[in-house]
Design an enzyme around this catalytic site. Structure first.
Site, PDB file in Angstrom:
ATOM      1  N   HIS A   1      26.423  71.068  42.324  1.00  0.00           N
ATOM      2  CA  HIS A   1      26.997  71.679  41.128  1.00  0.00           C
ATOM      3  C   HIS A   1      28.263  72.498  41.374  1.00  0.00           C
ATOM      4  CE1 HIS A   1      26.922  73.484  37.166  1.00  0.00           C
ATOM      5  NE2 HIS A   1      26.909  74.693  37.682  1.00  0.00           N
TER       6      HIS A   1
ATOM      7  N   ARG B   1      26.518  80.910  44.918  1.00  0.00           N
ATOM      8  CA  ARG B   1      27.121  81.502  43.720  1.00  0.00           C
ATOM      9  C   ARG B   1      26.017  81.794  42.717  1.00  0.00           C
ATOM     10  NH1 ARG B   1      29.103  79.940  38.574  1.00  0.00           N
ATOM     11  NH2 ARG B   1      28.146  77.904  38.755  1.00  0.00           N
TER      12      ARG B   1
ATOM     13  N   ARG C   1      19.829  80.248  42.179  1.00  0.00           N
ATOM     14  CA  ARG C   1      19.759  78.779  42.154  1.00  0.00           C
ATOM     15  C   ARG C   1      19.263  78.169  43.452  1.00  0.00           C
ATOM     16  NH1 ARG C   1      25.351  77.851  38.718  1.00  0.00           N
ATOM     17  NH2 ARG C   1      24.483  78.816  36.859  1.00  0.00           N
TER      18      ARG C   1
ATOM     19  N   LEU D   1      40.300  76.880  34.045  1.00  0.00           N
ATOM     20  CA  LEU D   1      40.388  78.297  33.688  1.00  0.00           C
ATOM     21  C   LEU D   1      41.246  79.087  34.659  1.00  0.00           C
ATOM     22  CD1 LEU D   1      36.840  78.893  32.287  1.00  0.00           C
ATOM     23  CD2 LEU D   1      39.016  79.068  31.092  1.00  0.00           C
TER      24      LEU D   1
ATOM     25  N   GLY E   1      46.772  72.485  38.476  1.00  0.00           N
ATOM     26  CA  GLY E   1      45.470  72.691  37.842  1.00  0.00           C
ATOM     27  C   GLY E   1      45.599  73.520  36.579  1.00  0.00           C
TER      28      GLY E   1
ATOM     29  N   HIS F   1      22.211  73.037  41.892  1.00  0.00           N
ATOM     30  CA  HIS F   1      21.702  73.687  40.679  1.00  0.00           C
ATOM     31  C   HIS F   1      20.313  73.158  40.350  1.00  0.00           C
ATOM     32  CE1 HIS F   1      21.453  75.274  36.702  1.00  0.00           C
ATOM     33  NE2 HIS F   1      22.671  75.780  36.742  1.00  0.00           N
TER      34      HIS F   1
HETATM   35  C1  FAD Z   1      28.312  71.247  34.017  1.00  0.00           C
HETATM   36  C2  FAD Z   1      28.826  72.566  34.541  1.00  0.00           C
HETATM   37  C3  FAD Z   1      28.527  73.743  33.889  1.00  0.00           C
HETATM   38  C4  FAD Z   1      29.015  74.963  34.378  1.00  0.00           C
HETATM   39  N1  FAD Z   1      28.693  76.118  33.707  1.00  0.00           N
HETATM   40  C5  FAD Z   1      29.173  77.296  34.174  1.00  0.00           C
HETATM   41  C6  FAD Z   1      28.885  78.513  33.495  1.00  0.00           C
HETATM   42  O1  FAD Z   1      28.204  78.529  32.491  1.00  0.00           O
HETATM   43  N2  FAD Z   1      29.407  79.657  33.994  1.00  0.00           N
HETATM   44  C7  FAD Z   1      30.177  79.678  35.123  1.00  0.00           C
HETATM   45  O2  FAD Z   1      30.620  80.745  35.517  1.00  0.00           O
HETATM   46  N3  FAD Z   1      30.476  78.533  35.762  1.00  0.00           N
HETATM   47  C8  FAD Z   1      29.999  77.356  35.320  1.00  0.00           C
HETATM   48  N4  FAD Z   1      30.296  76.199  35.996  1.00  0.00           N
HETATM   49  C9  FAD Z   1      31.277  76.239  37.105  1.00  0.00           C
HETATM   50  C10 FAD Z   1      32.674  76.344  36.513  1.00  0.00           C
HETATM   51  O3  FAD Z   1      32.769  75.583  35.350  1.00  0.00           O
HETATM   52  C11 FAD Z   1      33.768  75.880  37.473  1.00  0.00           C
HETATM   53  O4  FAD Z   1      33.568  76.434  38.731  1.00  0.00           O
HETATM   54  C12 FAD Z   1      35.131  76.341  36.969  1.00  0.00           C
HETATM   55  O5  FAD Z   1      35.307  75.958  35.638  1.00  0.00           O
HETATM   56  C13 FAD Z   1      36.243  75.797  37.840  1.00  0.00           C
HETATM   57  O6  FAD Z   1      37.464  76.174  37.258  1.00  0.00           O
HETATM   58  P1  FAD Z   1      38.831  75.928  38.008  1.00  0.00           P
HETATM   59  O7  FAD Z   1      39.890  76.376  37.095  1.00  0.00           O
HETATM   60  O8  FAD Z   1      38.773  76.508  39.358  1.00  0.00           O
HETATM   61  O9  FAD Z   1      38.903  74.340  38.206  1.00  0.00           O
HETATM   62  P2  FAD Z   1      38.745  73.113  37.159  1.00  0.00           P
HETATM   63  O10 FAD Z   1      38.336  73.527  35.811  1.00  0.00           O
HETATM   64  O11 FAD Z   1      37.898  72.109  37.885  1.00  0.00           O
HETATM   65  O12 FAD Z   1      40.212  72.560  37.030  1.00  0.00           O
HETATM   66  C14 FAD Z   1      40.834  71.848  38.059  1.00  0.00           C
HETATM   67  C15 FAD Z   1      42.217  71.469  37.584  1.00  0.00           C
HETATM   68  O13 FAD Z   1      42.953  70.989  38.683  1.00  0.00           O
HETATM   69  C16 FAD Z   1      43.591  69.773  38.347  1.00  0.00           C
HETATM   70  N5  FAD Z   1      43.750  69.030  39.592  1.00  0.00           N
HETATM   71  C17 FAD Z   1      42.869  68.846  40.604  1.00  0.00           C
HETATM   72  N6  FAD Z   1      43.424  68.188  41.610  1.00  0.00           N
HETATM   73  C18 FAD Z   1      44.686  67.934  41.241  1.00  0.00           C
HETATM   74  C19 FAD Z   1      45.781  67.282  41.870  1.00  0.00           C
HETATM   75  N7  FAD Z   1      45.690  66.778  43.101  1.00  0.00           N
HETATM   76  N8  FAD Z   1      46.938  67.191  41.178  1.00  0.00           N
HETATM   77  C20 FAD Z   1      47.066  67.698  39.929  1.00  0.00           C
HETATM   78  N9  FAD Z   1      46.080  68.352  39.308  1.00  0.00           N
HETATM   79  C21 FAD Z   1      44.911  68.457  39.957  1.00  0.00           C
HETATM   80  C22 FAD Z   1      42.705  69.133  37.314  1.00  0.00           C
HETATM   81  O14 FAD Z   1      43.466  68.239  36.560  1.00  0.00           O
HETATM   82  C23 FAD Z   1      42.269  70.363  36.534  1.00  0.00           C
HETATM   83  O15 FAD Z   1      43.254  70.685  35.600  1.00  0.00           O
HETATM   84  C24 FAD Z   1      29.799  74.986  35.537  1.00  0.00           C
HETATM   85  C25 FAD Z   1      30.092  73.795  36.209  1.00  0.00           C
HETATM   86  C26 FAD Z   1      29.580  72.604  35.743  1.00  0.00           C
HETATM   87  C27 FAD Z   1      29.833  71.356  36.523  1.00  0.00           C
END
Ligand code: FAD
Length: 667
Positions: free
Chosen positions: A430, A464, A338, A44, A41, A267
């Site tokens: 969401h 959340r 929410r 962020l 992944g 949401h």
């Molecule tokens: C439209 C929207 C708006 C949002 N706005 C906000 C906000 O303003 N503030 C806030 O705090 N949160 C917000 N959120 C929530 C937040 O964006 C997410 O919870 C957060 O970005 C998740 O980050 P992450 O790094 O955990 O996962 P992700 O960003 O989902 O990354 C997952 C990664 O894992 C990889 N991956 C997954 N499975 C596999 C696999 N089997 N093999 C290889 N790679 C894999 C993907 O390729 C990706 O790189 C929002 C969510 C949405 C949907």
């Protein structure tokens, strides 16, 4: 299998993290060079973890299924990221952020983790500013803040409506620096299909090269899963289309406990569903609730006339509008959390006040904000006698500067101008608060397998609060894992590299191959989407915004039947050993078909309502969530036993020593 031990350090709450950092083992720089870490992944959580671990000297391999690390779903985040900086001088503090988060989660999260999150939140902003993230600034140059639901201070840092994108560019740049140095090897278009355990420890993965279809073995001393959330189990959601549960689910099947799967956030401000053809829902950021007022008509006949196109919302006088959040929750108004806002919208729509053709939409109206900002602006310009037209034009300019890209997105999708007529919104899936169970060090119940960001069961309890997911993902990746993982890896300084020729790798690869072959052998009656949509309907109708015992029991049965039919009749065109996006989808849906069942089992087990988990049987007379602290003040961590509905429940009791358990009220 390791016991469910939270490993929360002793000592006063505010000192636990500092003390822990001082107590845990370190690895010297020369030894770090001999240790390999796989990070799945590049959102962020994953990007920040990879960059930090590589900077420390570990050899990192990163994996993502997209064609670039910076296409991770995190890029979609709009509204902002919380931090207890108190730049506004409005009474914020680490304690208040901690308190708001625990209360927001309806007292179903771990105190020590949440306090640590609040502590490091301030570092996140400094780190990102140093990377050049262009947070919005006030006129004087200081970083600006806005408010999000469930709090009474302004602590949300933002970059217009693109906060996730800007933060990810920062983390991705930090990652890229390490790719350039050779400390990170980046595998894009690679999907992890299984976790490999050797002597009970996570030591590698089986991945599929999505371009060639080849299976690959990769080894490491530890594996970090930062693979995001599983909300797409509902088919329609605000997630990116590819978001899935596979990596977490495969770890679960290998022994990692899956915690609180039924805690899913709905949401309140999304563009409503328009028909059966749809495959994606779009969020209208929570930041809009700073200025938008939510309402439905007061009278049923007006709602009906609006639905039939005989009346426009702008025709309705102020006294004929029901600003139901302001009415029911005067202290927080439109900025209630929410779950509360979503349920209130559903309640009004169920009572017949919905305002679109399907009856499942409410208004989000900017008229008051436009006029308020316009008047302020006219005053500062010395235009004391400006008429309404001028005031409105000035106000629209200000609203455009704040939310322009969101308004533009809305207009493109709905073909209505939200400056002139209120937006139509409705709740949608969401965020997943549930996920892999982790201890204080972010290690799952499999030694050496860590989970970060949305993939873990996280710090958010049953609901959340907005702007807290980015905070948690970055906290995990920049400030927690880089410390805690060393304590575990200190035992591996003399292990040497792990061979991928070991029988465990061979066996795991064989299993994956057989699984893929099984998927390809369906009779070809129905497409993958056919099954995904069916699953989504069951989930939304029976495990969605409100749940009851009978519906959940039906869901468990229906999902199991659907899964059986899926394997018999799914159609996957193309080849096994080549690029095949239908096969990718099928594999993800296969795991959703198992997760969905566990989700319903978890919701059925939890005989209470809390946060985003609303059981119709457990509510107050006013329709608010009714917790049962005596019997359900625990994290439900499920152990895989072969069939999702027969998973074994383990409980992590939640101890509140620093915060008083109260009925959650936002009135
Ligand atoms: C439209 C929207 C708006 C949002 N706005 C906000 C906000 O303003 N503030 C806030 O705090 N949160 C917000 N959120 C929530 C937040 O964006 C997410 O919870 C957060 O970005 C998740 O980050 P992450 O790094 O955990 O996962 P992700 O960003 O989902 O990354 C997952 C990664 O894992 C990889 N991956 C997954 N499975 C596999 C696999 N089997 N093999 C290889 N790679 C894999 C993907 O390729 C990706 O790189 C929002 C969510 C949405 C949907």
């Amino acid at each position: 299998m390791a016991k469910l031990e939270s490993k929360v350090p002793n000592g006063p709450l505010a000192e636990k993290w500092s003390k822990h950092k001082n107590d845990i083992r370190l690895i010297n720089p020369a030894n770090k060079r001999n240790i390999d870490i796989i990070v799945i992944g590049t959102g962020l959580a994953g990007a920040s973890a990879s960059a930090s671990l590589a900077e420390l000297g570990y050899n990192v391999k990163t994996f993502c299924y997209q064609d670039s690390p910076r296409r991770a779903h995190s890029i979609a985040a709009q509204g902002g990221v919380n931090a207890a900086k108190n730049y506004q001088g409005d009474g914020d503090s680490v304690y208040r952020l901690f308190y708001d988060t625990i209360k927001g989660g309806d007292y179903r999260s771990r105190e020590a983790n949440v306090h640590r999150l609040a502590e490091v939140s301030t570092n996140i902003i400094d780190q990102c500013v140093a990377q050049g993230v262009p947070f919005a600034r006030e006129y004087g140059g200081l970083l600006d803040n806005r408010s999000f639901g469930g709090v009474q201070v302004s602590r949300t840092f933002y970059a217009k409506g693109q906060t996730g994108q800007q933060l990810l560019l920062g983390a991705y740049s930090a990652m890229n620096r390490q790719i350039q140095r050779g400390k990170i090897k980046s595998y894009t278009r690679h999907e992890m299909l299984d976790l490999v355990l050797i002597d009970g420890k996570a030591r590698g993965i089986i991945a599929r090269n999505l371009v060639t279809g080849e299976l690959e073995r990769h080894s490491a001393h530890a594996v970090v899963l930062a693979t995001g959330g599983y909300g797409n189990v509902f088919y329609l959601s605000t997630y990116c289309m590819g978001a899935n549960v596979m990596a977490a689910w495969r770890a679960h099947r290998r022994g990692a406990r899956f915690a609180n799967p039924c805690f899913t956030q709905i949401h309140p401000t999304c563009i409503p569903v328009s028909g059966d053809h749809q495959s994606k829902l779009t969020l209208m950021s929570e930041s809009l609730r700073n200025d938008g007022r939510i309402w439905v008509p007061k009278k049923l006949e007006d709602a009906k006339a609006i639905r039939e196109g005989k009346l426009k919302p702008t025709d309705l006088a102020e006294e004929d509008r029901d600003y139901y959040l302001e009415r029911r929750y005067p202290a927080f108004g439109n900025l209630v959390p929410r779950d509360v806002a979503s349920r209130a919208a559903k309640e009004r729509c169920d009572a017949g006040f919905g305002i679109n053709k399907t009856g499942e939409a409410v208004y989000l109206d900017f008229d008051s904000a436009i006029m308020r900002y316009g008047r302020e602006k006219a005053n500062t310009m010395g235009l004391k006698d400006a008429d309404d037209k001028k005031v409105r034009a000035l106000g629209e300019e200000i609203v455009e500067a704040k939310y322009g890209n969101l308004f533009q997105m809305y207009e493109k999708i709905v073909n209505e101008n939200p400056y002139k007529t209120p937006m139509k919104i409705y709740p949608a899936v969401h965020y997943a608060m549930g996920g892999l169970w982790v201890d204080y060090n972010l290690m799952t119940s499999i030694p050496g397998c860590y989970a970060a960001g949305e993939a873990n069961f996280s710090d958010h309890g049953a609901n959340r609060l907005g702007a807290s997911a980015l905070m948690q993902g970055l906290a995990d990746g920049y400030f927690v894992l880089p410390y805690t993982i060393g304590d575990y890896l200190a035992d591996d300084i003399q292990t040497g590299s792990i061979s991928t020729d070991l029988p465990e790798f061979e066996a795991a690869e064989k299993e994956v191959k057989e699984r893929l072959e099984k998927l390809m052998s369906g009779s070809g009656k129905h497409s993958v989407d056919f099954y995904h949509k069916k699953l989504g309907k069951i989930m939304w109708n029976k495990c969605g915004m409100s749940r009851n015992e009978q519906g959940l029991k039906e869901a468990i049965k229906e999902i199991a039947e659907l899964r059986e039919d899926f394997y018999k009749n799914v159609r996957i065109p193309g080849e096994l050993n080549a690029m095949n996006s239908e096969l990718e989808k099928a594999h993800r849906v296969a795991d959703f078909l198992e997760l969905g069942e566990l989700f319903a089992v978890d919701a059925l087990n939890r005989n209470e309502s809390c946060g985003g988990h609303f059981r119709e049987e457990y509510q107050t007379e006013e329709g608010e969530a009714l917790r049962d602290d005596e019997n359900y003040r625990y994290v439900a961590a499920w152990e895989y036993t072969g069939v999702p509905s027969e998973a074994k429940l383990h409980k992590e009791e939640l101890v509140y020593e620093n915060i008083e358990l109260k009925t959650r009220s936002y009135k």
